[in-house]
Motif scaffolding. Structure first.
Motif, PDB file in Angstrom:
ATOM      1  N   VAL A 462       1.144  -0.883  -0.094  1.00  0.00           N
ATOM      2  CA  VAL A 462      -0.135  -0.037  -0.038  1.00  0.00           C
ATOM      3  C   VAL A 462       1.333   1.698  -0.057  1.00  0.00           C
ATOM      4  N   PHE A 463       0.496   2.365  -1.252  1.00  0.00           N
ATOM      5  CA  PHE A 463       1.783   3.361  -0.310  1.00  0.00           C
ATOM      6  C   PHE A 463       0.348   4.539  -0.454  1.00  0.00           C
ATOM      7  N   ILE A 474      -7.447   3.815   4.211  1.00  0.00           N
ATOM      8  CA  ILE A 474      -5.906   3.904   2.771  1.00  0.00           C
ATOM      9  C   ILE A 474      -6.414   2.187   2.558  1.00  0.00           C
ATOM     10  N   PHE A 475      -7.195   1.003   3.086  1.00  0.00           N
ATOM     11  CA  PHE A 475      -6.941  -0.234   2.017  1.00  0.00           C
ATOM     12  C   PHE A 475      -8.364  -1.043   2.759  1.00  0.00           C
ATOM     13  N   THR A 476      -8.554  -1.345   1.799  1.00  0.00           N
ATOM     14  CA  THR A 476      -9.501  -2.888   3.028  1.00  0.00           C
ATOM     15  C   THR A 476      -9.432  -4.248   2.234  1.00  0.00           C
ATOM     16  N   VAL A 477      -9.149  -5.046   3.363  1.00  0.00           N
ATOM     17  CA  VAL A 477      -8.460  -6.361   3.090  1.00  0.00           C
ATOM     18  C   VAL A 477      -9.385  -7.438   3.524  1.00  0.00           C
ATOM     19  N   SER A 478      -9.158  -8.203   2.748  1.00  0.00           N
ATOM     20  CA  SER A 478     -10.831  -9.680   2.141  1.00  0.00           C
ATOM     21  C   SER A 478     -10.348 -10.788   2.977  1.00  0.00           C
ATOM     22  N   ALA A 479     -11.153 -11.849   3.369  1.00  0.00           N
ATOM     23  CA  ALA A 479     -10.596 -13.213   3.542  1.00  0.00           C
ATOM     24  C   ALA A 479     -12.123 -13.753   3.628  1.00  0.00           C
ATOM     25  N   ARG A 480     -12.398 -15.044   2.954  1.00  0.00           N
ATOM     26  CA  ARG A 480     -13.211 -16.602   2.666  1.00  0.00           C
ATOM     27  C   ARG A 480     -12.769 -17.824   3.412  1.00  0.00           C
ATOM     28  N   VAL A 517      -9.193  -1.071   6.293  1.00  0.00           N
ATOM     29  CA  VAL A 517      -7.725  -0.106   7.363  1.00  0.00           C
ATOM     30  C   VAL A 517      -8.130   0.878   7.006  1.00  0.00           C
ATOM     31  N   PHE A 518      -7.467   1.671   8.242  1.00  0.00           N
ATOM     32  CA  PHE A 518      -7.970   3.181   9.001  1.00  0.00           C
ATOM     33  C   PHE A 518      -6.219   3.362   9.126  1.00  0.00           C
ATOM     34  N   ALA A 519      -5.637   4.839   8.875  1.00  0.00           N
ATOM     35  CA  ALA A 519      -4.724   5.735   9.111  1.00  0.00           C
ATOM     36  C   ALA A 519      -5.317   6.069  10.769  1.00  0.00           C
ATOM     37  N   LEU A 520      -5.124   6.333  11.747  1.00  0.00           N
ATOM     38  CA  LEU A 520      -5.718   6.936  12.981  1.00  0.00           C
ATOM     39  C   LEU A 520      -4.736   8.354  12.977  1.00  0.00           C
ATOM     40  N   GLN A 521      -3.809   8.914  12.374  1.00  0.00           N
ATOM     41  CA  GLN A 521      -3.300   9.999  12.471  1.00  0.00           C
ATOM     42  C   GLN A 521      -2.665  10.536  11.328  1.00  0.00           C
TER      43      GLN A 521
END
Length: 686
Positions: A462-463, A474-480, A517-521
């Motif tokens: 991720v950039f 900033i991104f989303t992860v996905s699992a099954r 996924v989030f950047a907290l700061q």
């Protein structure tokens, strides 16, 4: 034990020796008891729970139950003490007719785990049925001219009991004209009749009254009687006579109506009407004989006129009379014994007694899924049934007791590979040709949580630009998860670790349900160049970053993600890129135009074929990423006014060649500086 019964006005007492209710185990859970018929309600039969090895305390929790097909509630079990007792009147003759063997088959079923036991309760016969004649009076017409030793057949009595209780003896009331011809042991047909011992004289005794008594072999014995009314006739000297008294005929079942059974012929020594014979079925013939057979009165042919079914009756005894037309008429008698031969005309029948579905995919081998009972009304090989299961399934059939089968698990299940099975059970008898029946069983496989969640790919790069707003996505992860329902619900969390002096969770967070996924700061490039975090165990996938700063060397680092610094160009700035698809051994190149100064910051980056040129910003970037590349990039800065080839400012080659090139360039650097008189402007603050 002494038990008394009352029947009618006569009270009889039956002395029974001590009853031993014996039990033994046979095969898979078979227990045998015995009980006399007509036993009173509550009569003890056996300690069934104890004999089956079950604890009294587990009878109710394990749903202990007893079933008997077609036997109602004759027997019952006290769940408090586990005793099997007589619940209602048991009439052996009603239950089994004249069958020598008579028993009540019980199926005992308990759950958790499912177990089935088979119990046979033999019903013992008692002498509770007296001999019975077809009628209370029989009329005989006998000519006074009949010679001595003439025989006149009588219909015997029947007794519904079995064994000694049904063995009959006969006696005739005292008289001077007739004696009794009694049946002897070993005779196929028990002949009974009167034998003339003194010539009749109508003028002296036109009528004779006799009493025939039948006594059974029970203790105490029971009796039955019939009144014989004999009328002495004057006339006809000779009665018709058959050449045999007994004819035996074998007849297949299911023959069509009109089939000839036998043709009978009798002779009469008289002439004219006295010798003219008419054939008929005896009035003593049973109703089922009269409904199945017909005799031609003129020809003596016996033919089938009803459905002949081996399962209904295995033999028929036809009593035939040949009567002449004299005055008075005389009769001759014979018996035709028809033995019915079985044909394979009944298809096997399957009954599923219990189903335990669905079955868990982690069920142990041998788990019972269903209990099957098979039956066939035919006899011998025609009634012997075997069951088979459709092939290539993880189940098998196990024969447990007589005509009982268990459908059990034979190999491991995996719901994720196959969650449903359609099984076909085939029951086939041993006839020729054989008959078969099929039944389908749908088996659903229940899920267990035996699969861990998996991500679409083992690692994500991720950039993220610095100075991002707090809480930005900033991104989303996905699992099954291959499991089903609640077992497939996935939640996400970070693998906590330290990043410098702070915990990873102070920089980023992941939503447990969505995987966002989030950047907290805000992320600061100078403070934090690279940030790693794991939604799962990291996979060693190589990524490259290079620091481009004039006047110094920079080497490629192995990382998983990079934070790029934004230059003066702002958000629309184009960064140098390279192709990760370049096949080796091609090397990349990056070069400014010949003669251009470093301060012009005019750069062209290329790596591999087909990659377009991109102009850099007014300031050199501090860092860029070369995903998947085996390359090493080095940049060095020379003094101002030097006249070296600008392509030498950057070395762009494969990783394994780095050390060789560095050693080579190290020996040439001093010479190049002496030969070039001009030096470049210092850009070290970029």
């Amino acid at each position: 034990m002494e038990i008394s019964w009352g029947r009618g006005q006569e009270s009889r007492r039956l002395l029974l020796s001590l009853l031993f209710f014996t039990t033994w185990k046979v095969g898979s859970g078979q227990i045998h008891y015995s009980v006399p018929e007509e036993a009173k309600h509550g009569t003890f039969v056996g300690r069934i729970a104890q004999d089956l090895g079950l604890e009294l305390a587990e009878l109710v929790p394990r749903l202990f139950r007893v079933a008997s097909k077609g036997r109602g509630d004759l027997l019952e079990v006290n769940l408090q003490n586990g005793i099997l007792f007589v619940n209602s009147r048991i009439d052996r003759e009603e239950l089994c007719g004249r069958s020598v063997e008579c028993s009540i088959h019980l199926e005992v079923v308990v759950e958790r785990p499912l177990q089935v036991f088979h119990v046979e309760v033999e019903v013992k016969d008692i002498n509770d049925n007296p001999p019975v004649f077809p009628r209370t009076q029989k009329n005989l017409y006998i000519a006074e001219s009949r010679p001595l030793d003439s025989r006149f057949p009588l219909e015997g009595a029947s007794d519904a009991d079995i064994g000694e209780n049904s063995l009959l003896t006969y006696r005739l009331s005292s008289n001077e004209y007739f004696s009794l011809e009694k049946p002897s042991k070993g005779e196929q047909v028990k002949r009974l009749g009167l034998v003339l011992r003194k010539l009749l004289d109508r003028e002296e005794a036109p009528e004779i009254f006799l009493v025939l008594t039948a006594t059974d072999g029970g203790k105490p014995e029971l009796t039955g009687t019939i009144q014989l009314h004999i009328t002495v006739l004057d006339a006809n000297d000779n009665a018709p006579a058959f050449d045999r008294t007994l004819y035996v005929v074998k007849l297949p079942e299911n023959v069509p109506n009109g089939t000839l059974v036998i043709k009978l012929s009798a002779s009469d020594l008289d002439e004219g009407l006295n010798g003219d014979i008419t054939y008929s079925l005896s009035t003593d013939s049973l109703p089922n004989v009269k409904s199945k057979f017909h005799i031609d009165p003129v020809t003596g042919e016996i033919m089938v006129m009803g459905h002949i079914d081996f399962e209904e009756s295995k033999s028929y005894e036809i009593l035939v009379e040949g009567i002449d037309k004299g005055q008075p008429p005389l009769a001759g008698h014979c018996t035709v014994m028809v033995e019915v031969e079985d044909t394979n005309d009944n298809v096997p029948v399957m009954e599923f007694k219990s189903l335990s579905l669905p079955i868990r995919e982690d069920a142990s081998l041998g788990t019972v899924i269903a209990l099957i009972r098979v039956s066939d009304l035919d006899s011998g090989a025609n009634g012997q049934v075997t069951c088979t299961l459709s092939p290539h399934v993880p189940f098998k059939l196990v024969s447990t007791f007589k005509n009982y089968y268990s459908l059990v698990l034979d190999s491991a299940l995996d719901r994720e590979k196959l969650s449903h099975y359609e099984l076909v059970v085939t029951a086939r008898d041993g006839g020729s040709p054989s008959l078969s029946a099929t039944a389908s069983v749908s088996v659903e496989v229940a899920d267990v949580n035996d699969n861990a969640p998996t991500f679409a790919q083992p690692e994500y790069t991720v950039f993220v630009k610095e100075n991002n707003p707090p809480g930005c996505h900033i991104f989303t992860v996905s699992a099954r998860d291959a499991d089903a329902q609640e077992n497939a619900l996935v939640s996400y969390s970070l693998v906590e670790r330290r990043v410098g002096e702070r915990a990873l969770s102070s920089y980023v967070s992941v939503h447990a349900e969505s995987g966002r996924v989030f950047a907290l700061q805000p992320l600061d490039h100078e403070e934090l160049e690279l940030l790693r975090f794991q939604p799962r165990q990291p996979n060693p996938d190589w990524r490259y970053s290079a620091s481009l700063r004039a006047g110094m060397h920079s080497s490629v680092h192995l990382e998983e993600a990079g934070i790029l610094r934004a230059g003066p160009g702002g958000a629309d700035q184009q960064w140098p890129t390279v192709s990760s698809a370049t096949p080796e051994p091609e090397a990349g190149e990056v070069s400014p135009p010949v003669g251009a100064g470093v301060n012009s910051n005019s750069w062209t980056f290329k790596y591999g074929p087909g990659n377009p040129k991109q102009s850099g910003p007014s300031e050199l970037p501090d860092k860029f990423i070369i995903p998947g590349s085996p390359a090493i990039i080095s940049i060095r800065q020379e003094p101002a006014n030097s006249h070296i080839d600008k392509s030498d400012f950057i070395t762009f080659g494969k990783k394994e060649e780095t050390k060789k090139k560095k050693k080579k360039k190290k020996g040439n650097k001093t010479q190049e500086k002496k030969e070039k008189g001009n030096s470049t402007t210092d850009n070290s603050d970029q």
